[in-house]
Motif scaffolding. Structure first.
Motif, mmCIF file in Angstrom:
data_model
loop_
_atom_site.group_PDB
_atom_site.id
_atom_site.type_symbol
_atom_site.label_atom_id
_atom_site.label_comp_id
_atom_site.label_asym_id
_atom_site.label_seq_id
_atom_site.Cartn_x
_atom_site.Cartn_y
_atom_site.Cartn_z
ATOM 1 N N GLY A 1 21.853 -11.059 -24.956
ATOM 2 C CA GLY A 1 23.088 -11.255 -25.707
ATOM 3 C C GLY A 1 24.336 -10.818 -24.966
ATOM 4 O O GLY A 1 25.448 -10.967 -25.481
ATOM 5 N N GLY B 1 25.736 -12.155 -22.414
ATOM 6 C CA GLY B 1 26.555 -13.270 -21.949
ATOM 7 C C GLY B 1 26.109 -13.853 -20.626
ATOM 8 O O GLY B 1 26.781 -14.732 -20.066
ATOM 9 N N LYS B 2 24.950 -13.434 -20.128
ATOM 10 C CA LYS B 2 24.500 -13.856 -18.802
ATOM 11 C C LYS B 2 24.247 -15.366 -18.728
ATOM 12 O O LYS B 2 24.700 -16.035 -17.811
ATOM 13 N N SER B 3 23.495 -15.901 -19.685
ATOM 14 C CA SER B 3 23.210 -17.339 -19.558
ATOM 15 C C SER B 3 24.429 -18.174 -19.896
ATOM 16 O O SER B 3 24.610 -19.260 -19.326
ATOM 17 N N THR B 4 25.284 -17.680 -20.765
ATOM 18 C CA THR B 4 26.540 -18.402 -21.011
ATOM 19 C C THR B 4 27.355 -18.489 -19.723
ATOM 20 O O THR B 4 27.924 -19.536 -19.408
#
Ligand code: ADP
Ligand code: ADP
Length: 236
Positions: free
Chosen positions: A37, A39-42
């Motif tokens: 959650g 924000g890494k893949s975003t």
């Protein structure tokens, strides 16, 4: 060469990525760490424009990625090869064909169905498999391989795209320690031999420390650390 300036991505009230500025130099291997959650893949999906930024700018070699459309956008996405936690191979196809998909993108299903690939593409794919020590498995169905082998097929598929960047989203989260090492070794080797920038989301600090030149720590959409593994060790 890749620059994010004050990039924010909002999903309704959630700021998945919150005012992030980062510069990535060619040939770096960067580990992005942080809890689920954070924000890494975003962040990765913003870079390859799978999703548009709400605010800020992302530029590659001086060209803004945010305003690309059509053919240019497709070309940009091809230069950002993606690796996923769940490998995303086509199970019923053989390994070589899975790698060849990297040559044509996934939009063209006809050549895949009929296995009509130019001979030089087949040679390129075979060479990529050989670099990942998977040539003996080239004609096996993808789903007969172990998880670690499948992830190395995904790396071969990424390689034949001639990418400028490899964006790896939790590439070892589904693997046992031995296979995780083989996959990270392969990413590092390609990063160093081909000078491809690798940005790799990892949920364990150990892997980032062992393999990356630079660690970016994220929490609640923000960058909370950016430095070398040694600097991180000194801080914690
Ligand atoms: P990480 O990769 O670090 O686990 P993500 O980038 O997946 O984090 O998610 C960051 C935050 O954004 C989380 O709160 C997540 O629920 C939210 N988020 C991610 N994608 C979406 C989406 N498509 N719609 C709504 N919220 C999202
Ligand atoms: P991660 O493995 O990074 O934690 P998730 O499992 O949180 O990813 O998210 C998987 C998918 O669900 C992603 O496409 C993400 O954009 C989407 N997603 C995540 N959080 C939300 C949310 N709160 N609302 C809607 N979609 C979300």
């Amino acid at each position: 060469m890749l620059e994010l300036r004050n990039v924010t991505k909002a999903f309704r009230e959630t700021l998945a990525v919150n005012n992030v500025s980062l510069t990535f130099e060619p040939g770096q291997m960067v580990g992005v760490i942080g809890r689920s959650g954070a924000g890494k893949s975003t962040l990765l999906r913003l870079i390859n424009r799978l999703i548009p930024a709400s605010e800020g700018e992302i530029a590659f070699e001086g060209t803004s990625v945010g305003t690309l459309s059509g053919r240019e956008l497709r070309a940009w996405r091809a230069r950002c090869a993606m690796i996923f936690q769940q490998f995303n191979l086509v199970n019923r196809l053989d390994v070589l064909t899975n790698v060849l998909i990297g040559r044509i993108g996934t939009a063209h299903t006809l050549p895949v169905m009929f296995k009509h690939f130019p001979a030089d593409d087949r040679a390129t794919a075979a060479l990529a498999l050989d670099r990942l020590d998977l040539l003996p498995q080239a004609l096996q169905r993808a789903d007969t391989l172990s998880g670690g082998q499948q992830q190395r097929v995904a790396i071969a598929r990424a390689l034949v795209q001639n990418p400028s960047l490899i964006l790896a989203d939790e590439p070892i989260a589904s693997l046992d320690p031995r296979n995780a090492r083989l996959v990270m070794d392969a990413l590092r080797r390609i990063n160093q031999q081909d000078r491809i920038t690798v940005i790799c989301n990892l949920h364990t600090l150990d892997a980032a420390r062992a393999y990356c030149d630079r660690i970016v720590g994220m929490a609640h959409g923000r960058v909370v650390f950016d430095g070398s593994p040694e600097q991180l060790t000194a801080r914690v």
